[in-house]
Scaffold this motif. Structure first.
Motif, PDB file in Angstrom:
ATOM      1  N   ALA A  45     109.902 125.998 -84.665  1.00  0.00           N
ATOM      2  CA  ALA A  45     111.306 125.602 -84.493  1.00  0.00           C
ATOM      3  C   ALA A  45     111.624 124.369 -85.313  1.00  0.00           C
ATOM      4  CB  ALA A  45     111.605 125.364 -83.017  1.00  0.00           C
ATOM      5  N   ALA A  46     110.749 123.374 -85.286  1.00  0.00           N
ATOM      6  CA  ALA A  46     110.995 122.147 -86.050  1.00  0.00           C
ATOM      7  C   ALA A  46     111.015 122.441 -87.548  1.00  0.00           C
ATOM      8  CB  ALA A  46     109.927 121.106 -85.725  1.00  0.00           C
ATOM      9  N   SER A  47     110.148 123.343 -88.006  1.00  0.00           N
ATOM     10  CA  SER A  47     110.102 123.646 -89.438  1.00  0.00           C
ATOM     11  C   SER A  47     111.372 124.353 -89.907  1.00  0.00           C
ATOM     12  CB  SER A  47     108.871 124.499 -89.758  1.00  0.00           C
ATOM     13  OG  SER A  47     108.987 125.818 -89.245  1.00  0.00           O
ATOM     14  N   LEU A  48     112.036 125.073 -89.001  1.00  0.00           N
ATOM     15  CA  LEU A  48     113.220 125.845 -89.363  1.00  0.00           C
ATOM     16  C   LEU A  48     114.531 125.130 -89.055  1.00  0.00           C
ATOM     17  CD1 LEU A  48     111.981 129.266 -87.969  1.00  0.00           C
ATOM     18  CD2 LEU A  48     112.232 128.682 -90.387  1.00  0.00           C
ATOM     19  N   SER A  49     114.482 124.104 -88.232  1.00  0.00           N
ATOM     20  CA  SER A  49     115.721 123.485 -87.745  1.00  0.00           C
ATOM     21  C   SER A  49     116.629 122.921 -88.845  1.00  0.00           C
ATOM     22  CB  SER A  49     115.403 122.397 -86.716  1.00  0.00           C
ATOM     23  OG  SER A  49     114.593 121.389 -87.278  1.00  0.00           O
ATOM     24  N   PRO A  50     116.104 122.458 -90.004  1.00  0.00           N
ATOM     25  CA  PRO A  50     117.044 121.997 -91.035  1.00  0.00           C
ATOM     26  C   PRO A  50     117.946 123.099 -91.594  1.00  0.00           C
ATOM     27  CG  PRO A  50     114.842 121.107 -91.432  1.00  0.00           C
ATOM     28  CD  PRO A  50     114.703 122.154 -90.378  1.00  0.00           C
ATOM     29  N   TRP A  51     117.561 124.357 -91.389  1.00  0.00           N
ATOM     30  CA  TRP A  51     118.334 125.473 -91.956  1.00  0.00           C
ATOM     31  C   TRP A  51     118.959 126.362 -90.884  1.00  0.00           C
ATOM     32  CZ3 TRP A  51     113.582 123.845 -93.655  1.00  0.00           C
ATOM     33  CH2 TRP A  51     113.555 123.275 -94.938  1.00  0.00           C
ATOM     34  N   ALA A  52     118.799 125.992 -89.626  1.00  0.00           N
ATOM     35  CA  ALA A  52     119.323 126.816 -88.533  1.00  0.00           C
ATOM     36  C   ALA A  52     120.063 125.928 -87.538  1.00  0.00           C
ATOM     37  CB  ALA A  52     118.188 127.560 -87.838  1.00  0.00           C
ATOM     38  N   ASP A  53     121.188 126.405 -87.063  1.00  0.00           N
ATOM     39  CA  ASP A  53     122.034 125.588 -86.203  1.00  0.00           C
ATOM     40  C   ASP A  53     121.600 125.594 -84.744  1.00  0.00           C
ATOM     41  OD1 ASP A  53     123.575 125.033 -88.403  1.00  0.00           O
ATOM     42  OD2 ASP A  53     125.065 126.595 -87.988  1.00  0.00           O
ATOM     43  N   ASN A  54     120.799 126.586 -84.338  1.00  0.00           N
ATOM     44  CA  ASN A  54     120.464 126.734 -82.921  1.00  0.00           C
ATOM     45  C   ASN A  54     119.018 127.207 -82.814  1.00  0.00           C
ATOM     46  OD1 ASN A  54     120.205 127.407 -80.228  1.00  0.00           O
ATOM     47  ND2 ASN A  54     121.921 128.832 -80.177  1.00  0.00           N
ATOM     48  N   THR A  55     118.092 126.270 -82.633  1.00  0.00           N
ATOM     49  CA  THR A  55     116.678 126.624 -82.562  1.00  0.00           C
ATOM     50  C   THR A  55     116.097 126.253 -81.203  1.00  0.00           C
ATOM     51  OG1 THR A  55     115.983 124.500 -83.491  1.00  0.00           O
ATOM     52  CG2 THR A  55     116.323 126.326 -85.040  1.00  0.00           C
ATOM     53  N   THR A  56     115.191 127.097 -80.735  1.00  0.00           N
ATOM     54  CA  THR A  56     114.456 126.873 -79.498  1.00  0.00           C
ATOM     55  C   THR A  56     112.976 126.991 -79.806  1.00  0.00           C
ATOM     56  OG1 THR A  56     116.267 127.880 -78.232  1.00  0.00           O
ATOM     57  CG2 THR A  56     114.166 127.610 -77.102  1.00  0.00           C
ATOM     58  N   ARG A  57     112.175 126.195 -79.131  1.00  0.00           N
ATOM     59  CA  ARG A  57     110.742 126.118 -79.421  1.00  0.00           C
ATOM     60  C   ARG A  57     109.921 126.626 -78.248  1.00  0.00           C
ATOM     61  NH1 ARG A  57     106.945 121.887 -78.097  1.00  0.00           N
ATOM     62  NH2 ARG A  57     105.252 121.702 -79.637  1.00  0.00           N
ATOM     63  N   THR A  58     108.883 127.399 -78.563  1.00  0.00           N
ATOM     64  CA  THR A  58     107.868 127.710 -77.566  1.00  0.00           C
ATOM     65  C   THR A  58     106.505 127.727 -78.246  1.00  0.00           C
ATOM     66  OG1 THR A  58     107.226 129.188 -75.757  1.00  0.00           O
ATOM     67  CG2 THR A  58     107.954 130.229 -77.783  1.00  0.00           C
ATOM     68  N   VAL A  59     105.498 127.251 -77.550  1.00  0.00           N
ATOM     69  CA  VAL A  59     104.126 127.259 -78.054  1.00  0.00           C
ATOM     70  C   VAL A  59     103.278 128.061 -77.066  1.00  0.00           C
ATOM     71  CG1 VAL A  59     102.110 125.884 -78.681  1.00  0.00           C
ATOM     72  CG2 VAL A  59     104.410 125.014 -79.160  1.00  0.00           C
ATOM     73  N   VAL A  60     102.630 129.096 -77.567  1.00  0.00           N
ATOM     74  CA  VAL A  60     101.809 129.962 -76.736  1.00  0.00           C
ATOM     75  C   VAL A  60     100.392 129.392 -76.686  1.00  0.00           C
ATOM     76  CG1 VAL A  60     100.865 132.279 -76.476  1.00  0.00           C
ATOM     77  CG2 VAL A  60     103.210 131.958 -77.319  1.00  0.00           C
ATOM     78  N   PRO A  61      99.872 129.091 -75.510  1.00  0.00           N
ATOM     79  CA  PRO A  61      98.520 128.532 -75.431  1.00  0.00           C
ATOM     80  C   PRO A  61      97.448 129.594 -75.634  1.00  0.00           C
ATOM     81  CG  PRO A  61      99.432 128.806 -73.229  1.00  0.00           C
ATOM     82  CD  PRO A  61     100.526 129.175 -74.195  1.00  0.00           C
ATOM     83  N   ASP A  62      96.261 129.118 -76.001  1.00  0.00           N
ATOM     84  CA  ASP A  62      95.072 129.972 -76.082  1.00  0.00           C
ATOM     85  C   ASP A  62      95.265 131.148 -77.028  1.00  0.00           C
ATOM     86  OD1 ASP A  62      93.761 128.358 -74.142  1.00  0.00           O
ATOM     87  OD2 ASP A  62      94.803 129.454 -72.555  1.00  0.00           O
ATOM     88  N   ALA A  63      95.837 130.866 -78.193  1.00  0.00           N
ATOM     89  CA  ALA A  63      96.049 131.923 -79.190  1.00  0.00           C
ATOM     90  C   ALA A  63      95.894 131.344 -80.577  1.00  0.00           C
ATOM     91  CB  ALA A  63      97.436 132.548 -79.029  1.00  0.00           C
ATOM     92  N   GLY A  64      95.463 132.202 -81.503  1.00  0.00           N
ATOM     93  CA  GLY A  64      95.439 131.870 -82.911  1.00  0.00           C
ATOM     94  C   GLY A  64      96.656 132.450 -83.600  1.00  0.00           C
ATOM     95  N   HIS A  65      96.445 133.035 -84.789  1.00  0.00           N
ATOM     96  CA  HIS A  65      97.565 133.530 -85.585  1.00  0.00           C
ATOM     97  C   HIS A  65      98.172 134.814 -85.028  1.00  0.00           C
ATOM     98  CE1 HIS A  65      99.992 134.531 -89.057  1.00  0.00           C
ATOM     99  NE2 HIS A  65      99.276 135.615 -89.308  1.00  0.00           N
ATOM    100  N   PHE A  66      97.363 135.695 -84.452  1.00  0.00           N
ATOM    101  CA  PHE A  66      97.832 137.020 -84.052  1.00  0.00           C
ATOM    102  C   PHE A  66      98.346 136.992 -82.611  1.00  0.00           C
ATOM    103  CE2 PHE A  66      94.667 137.734 -87.425  1.00  0.00           C
ATOM    104  CZ  PHE A  66      95.464 138.414 -88.336  1.00  0.00           C
ATOM    105  N   ILE A  67      99.407 136.261 -82.401  1.00  0.00           N
ATOM    106  CA  ILE A  67      99.891 135.943 -81.052  1.00  0.00           C
ATOM    107  C   ILE A  67     100.234 137.187 -80.236  1.00  0.00           C
ATOM    108  CG2 ILE A  67     101.438 134.451 -79.743  1.00  0.00           C
ATOM    109  CD1 ILE A  67     102.034 132.929 -82.324  1.00  0.00           C
TER     110      ILE A  67
END
Length: 312
Positions: free
Chosen positions: A270-292
């Motif tokens: 979300a933080a990486s995209l927020s400069p280009w998006a007007d409405n961002t929400t963040r979630t972080v999934v625990p205990d996972a690598g790339h293949f969420i």
């Protein structure tokens, strides 16, 4: 929820990738849509008439990457998992793999399948396509969820790090763009190559069993799949150029859910995209690598359901 990979005669006549066995998911149906001249494969289920959610997978995978998430969404939503051009059982064109061109095909397939407005959820290269689709067809989207991906021209680094602690995550971006060399080295070795990604980038090396590795490797080996998989990277500069041009005219106005994981590639989508998006929400999934979606499917399904409900 799944049955062994088998061929299905009632859909095989529409299938442009006959050499790859179909995988079946209980409660879901294989469909092929005419997407502006390409046949794209979709797996459809859930509640007709309910809010629609469209799922896109990335490299080195197919729609099957969402198989553990789809049943959890089917009770409340109309679910469509779509193979991108060149992926799984979708047609493998010779060119046109920049993400804006692909996005137009994906959107055309969704419309052909009778869905006019939908939420888009996408991982890895699928997220590249989803970002471009949101720029070009945002009025048709209720929202877009992007899972663990740097976006060409936006958040994807221009330079590949050489520090071994970081380089193992992105070294293939450069390798895949070298003309001819990956095909020479990888033809006949798709299983070993795909297996490295699945084991190295998942938090647990036991996330994927042999059958799953074989499926993804077979999809890349079948009927030009390797060429098509590499083409997304080879067209990434064009994808970046078109993304930047579009963002010179507009920001993303649709709601964006940035889904990161505890051990993924992008710490805060979300933080990486927020400069280009007007409405961002963040979630972080625990205990996972790339293949969420495969490592923590329950958490992904819950996050998507909450995101869609918030939009309602």
């Amino acid at each position: 929820m799944t049955s062994p990979a088998t061929s299905a005669p009632h859909v095989s006549e529409s299938n442009p990738v006959r050499d790859l066995p179909l995988r079946h998911l209980a409660g879901f149906t294989h469909r092929w849509a005419d997407a502006d001249g390409l046949r794209l494969h979709a797996v459809e289920g859930g509640r007709p008439g309910a809010p629609a959610v469209v799922l896109l997978a990335g490299f080195p995978q197919t729609w099957w990457a969402w198989r553990k998430v789809m049943p959890a969404l089917a009770d409340r939503f109309h679910v469509l998992a779509i193979d991108l051009p060149g992926q799984g059982h979708s047609e493998r064109p010779e060119g046109g793999y920049d993400t804006h061109t692909v996005a137009a095909h994906v959107h055309a397939a969704v419309r052909e399948l009778g869905v006019s407005r939908y939420t888009l959820a996408a991982h890895d290269i699928g997220a590249w396509v989803a970002f471009s689709l949101a720029l070009g067809f945002g009025s048709h989207l209720r929202g877009v969820a992007l899972l663990d991906a740097g976006i060409p021209g936006i958040t994807l680094p221009e330079a590949i790090p050489t520090d071994p602690e970081r380089a193992w995550k992105t070294w293939h971006f450069a390798f895949h763009t070298v003309p001819g060399l990956p095909e020479t080295l990888l033809a006949g070795r798709e299983r070993e190559y795909v297996g490295w990604f699945l084991k190295a980038k998942a938090l647990s090396p036991d996330t994927f069993d042999d059958a799953e590795t074989e499926h993804y490797a077979a999809a890349i080996a079948a009927d030009g799949g390797l060429r098509a998989s590499l083409a997304y990277y080879r067209d990434a500069a064009e994808s970046a150029r078109k993304n930047r041009e579009a963002l010179d005219r507009q920001h993303l106005t649709v709601p964006v859910l940035g889904v990161s994981s505890s051990h993924g590639s992008i710490p805060d989508m979300a933080a990486s995209l927020s400069p280009w998006a007007d409405n961002t929400t963040r979630t972080v999934v625990p205990d996972a690598g790339h293949f969420i979606p495969e490592e923590q499917p329950e958490a992904v399904a819950a996050a998507l359901a909450d995101f869609i409900a918030t939009d309602d």
